[in-house]
Design a protein around this motif. Sequence first.
Motif, mmCIF file in Angstrom:
data_model
loop_
_atom_site.group_PDB
_atom_site.id
_atom_site.type_symbol
_atom_site.label_atom_id
_atom_site.label_comp_id
_atom_site.label_asym_id
_atom_site.label_seq_id
_atom_site.Cartn_x
_atom_site.Cartn_y
_atom_site.Cartn_z
ATOM 1 N N SER A 227 -115.882 17.759 19.515
ATOM 2 C CA SER A 227 -114.438 17.543 19.536
ATOM 3 C C SER A 227 -113.901 17.552 20.958
ATOM 4 N N LEU A 228 -112.731 16.962 21.111
ATOM 5 C CA LEU A 228 -112.017 17.122 22.370
ATOM 6 C C LEU A 228 -111.603 18.584 22.492
ATOM 7 N N PRO A 229 -111.954 19.258 23.577
ATOM 8 C CA PRO A 229 -111.603 20.679 23.684
ATOM 9 C C PRO A 229 -110.089 20.884 23.722
ATOM 10 N N GLU A 230 -109.636 21.919 23.022
ATOM 11 C CA GLU A 230 -108.220 22.262 23.037
ATOM 12 C C GLU A 230 -107.732 22.527 24.453
ATOM 13 N N SER A 231 -108.639 22.988 25.302
ATOM 14 C CA SER A 231 -108.250 23.356 26.668
ATOM 15 C C SER A 231 -107.792 22.164 27.500
ATOM 16 N N LEU A 232 -108.086 20.937 27.047
ATOM 17 C CA LEU A 232 -107.608 19.761 27.779
ATOM 18 C C LEU A 232 -106.090 19.760 27.902
ATOM 19 N N THR A 233 -105.434 20.341 26.921
ATOM 20 C CA THR A 233 -103.969 20.352 26.940
ATOM 21 C C THR A 233 -103.416 21.330 27.971
ATOM 22 N N ASN A 234 -104.299 22.107 28.620
ATOM 23 C CA ASN A 234 -103.861 22.982 29.721
ATOM 24 C C ASN A 234 -103.721 22.226 31.036
ATOM 25 N N ILE A 252 -107.660 14.988 17.136
ATOM 26 C CA ILE A 252 -107.064 14.935 18.468
ATOM 27 C C ILE A 252 -106.177 16.164 18.618
ATOM 28 N N PRO A 253 -106.412 16.981 19.631
ATOM 29 C CA PRO A 253 -105.693 18.255 19.704
ATOM 30 C C PRO A 253 -104.197 18.102 19.946
ATOM 31 N N LEU A 254 -103.445 19.021 19.393
ATOM 32 C CA LEU A 254 -102.025 19.113 19.700
ATOM 33 C C LEU A 254 -101.845 19.700 21.095
ATOM 34 N N GLY A 255 -100.727 19.416 21.696
ATOM 35 C CA GLY A 255 -100.423 20.057 22.968
ATOM 36 C C GLY A 255 -100.393 19.124 24.158
ATOM 37 N N PHE A 256 -100.752 17.842 23.961
ATOM 38 C CA PHE A 256 -100.685 16.920 25.090
ATOM 39 C C PHE A 256 -99.251 16.735 25.586
ATOM 40 N N CYS A 257 -98.288 17.188 24.791
ATOM 41 C CA CYS A 257 -96.891 17.090 25.209
ATOM 42 C C CYS A 257 -96.633 17.864 26.499
ATOM 43 N N LYS A 258 -97.528 18.814 26.829
ATOM 44 C CA LYS A 258 -97.374 19.580 28.066
ATOM 45 C C LYS A 258 -97.770 18.761 29.289
ATOM 46 N N CYS A 259 -98.491 17.656 29.049
ATOM 47 C CA CYS A 259 -98.996 16.829 30.155
ATOM 48 C C CYS A 259 -97.934 15.797 30.533
ATOM 49 N N LYS A 260 -96.900 16.260 31.202
ATOM 50 C CA LYS A 260 -95.757 15.403 31.500
ATOM 51 C C LYS A 260 -96.071 14.309 32.516
ATOM 52 N N ASN A 261 -97.198 14.437 33.239
ATOM 53 C CA ASN A 261 -97.574 13.433 34.232
ATOM 54 C C ASN A 261 -98.562 12.402 33.686
ATOM 55 N N LEU A 262 -98.976 12.551 32.438
ATOM 56 C CA LEU A 262 -100.001 11.691 31.865
ATOM 57 C C LEU A 262 -99.507 10.253 31.752
ATOM 58 N N GLU A 263 -100.207 9.337 32.460
ATOM 59 C CA GLU A 263 -99.836 7.925 32.465
ATOM 60 C C GLU A 263 -100.806 7.063 31.653
ATOM 61 N N LYS A 264 -102.070 7.486 31.594
ATOM 62 C CA LYS A 264 -103.081 6.708 30.866
ATOM 63 C C LYS A 264 -103.877 7.626 29.958
ATOM 64 N N LEU A 265 -103.965 7.260 28.675
ATOM 65 C CA LEU A 265 -104.761 8.008 27.700
ATOM 66 C C LEU A 265 -105.595 7.021 26.911
ATOM 67 N N ASP A 266 -106.916 7.061 27.106
ATOM 68 C CA ASP A 266 -107.825 6.149 26.415
ATOM 69 C C ASP A 266 -108.888 6.964 25.691
ATOM 70 N N LEU A 267 -108.802 6.954 24.352
ATOM 71 C CA LEU A 267 -109.745 7.686 23.501
ATOM 72 C C LEU A 267 -110.555 6.726 22.631
ATOM 73 N N SER A 268 -110.612 5.461 22.999
ATOM 74 C CA SER A 268 -111.157 4.402 22.152
ATOM 75 C C SER A 268 -112.649 4.546 21.861
ATOM 76 N N PHE A 269 -113.054 3.935 20.731
ATOM 77 C CA PHE A 269 -114.460 3.827 20.329
ATOM 78 C C PHE A 269 -115.132 5.198 20.229
ATOM 79 N N ASN A 270 -114.512 6.045 19.403
ATOM 80 C CA ASN A 270 -115.071 7.324 19.016
ATOM 81 C C ASN A 270 -114.929 7.434 17.500
#
Length: 354
Positions: A227-234, A252-270
Amino acid sequence: MNLFSLLFCCYFVSVYATTVSGLNSDGLALLSLLSRWNSVPTSMTSSWNSSDSTPCSWLGIKCDYRSHSVVSLNLSGYGISGPLGPEIWRLKQLKTIDLNTNEFSGEIPSQLGNCSLLEYLDLSTNSFTGGIPDSFKYLQNLQTLSLFSNSLSGEIPESLFQNWGLQVLYLDTNRFNGSFPRSVGNLTELLELSLYSNQLSGPIPESIGNCRKLQSLTLSYNKLIGSLPESLTNLESLVDLSVGQNNLEGRIPLGFCKCKNLEKLDLSFNSFSGGLPPDLGNCSSLATFAIVHSNLTGTIPSSFGQLKKLSHLDLSENRLSGRIPPELGNCKSLTVLNLYTNKLEGKIPSELGG
């Protein structure tokens, strides 16, 4: 050999020895490296003059003006071929080595670990083989290590992650295998980590969440599982997260809302399970969002309409159902919208030009 020839040879050797002996030790080390290289440009051979007292005026060389010791070796893009050579260790005051985009081959010399003042090391886009020398753990001043686009193989040594000050680590486009090193969390100053296009396996370690300054994490085109580690949202400084083309699963873990600078998110082909977390709609800087062919179910959250900077949304080849939320029409920057091969129903909302 007649007497005249013998005297001439003795004179030549004497003059040559006197000339070379006038060059300082760093210059001699550079000439020793040069003797190993198969192909060098004429501009370089004419500049690296053994009759000089120091190499400080040579092409690609910078020195400390007081000690005349070499502090920078920059031969980027000169088309040099051949092995790097173990003599590199004799340049003990080096802070910068930039040899990218050449044709260096063979193994990276372990003697590089003796250049303990190194802050910047770029050997990318060459033909180096073998592994990363364990001696790199001694490069405690290293801030940037770039080895991408070579033919390096084997496991990434855990000892590399003892270089506490590393800020940039590019190991992508090689043949590294084995597990993603669990000690990555030691690199608390890390800003960019690129490992894509290798053969890494195993899970992404939870310790990645300790890299709180991380801005770019690119792990695509590997064989990662779990899995995607929950810690990614830190990772609240994260700008680019790309983990496509792996064997990841779970939610897909909850909490990415904390990543206010996130411009690109690619989780494709999993092979994720579950749906899209609604709180992704709070990633206010998100511009590119792709989760193609990843086994997603559920509906498209209406909260995605809050993504004012979103320009590219690709959720194609999943099992998403329900209606396309009209709130997507609020994304005025949206120029690419791919939703094909899902189980969506209803008409395209008029807000999207339907």
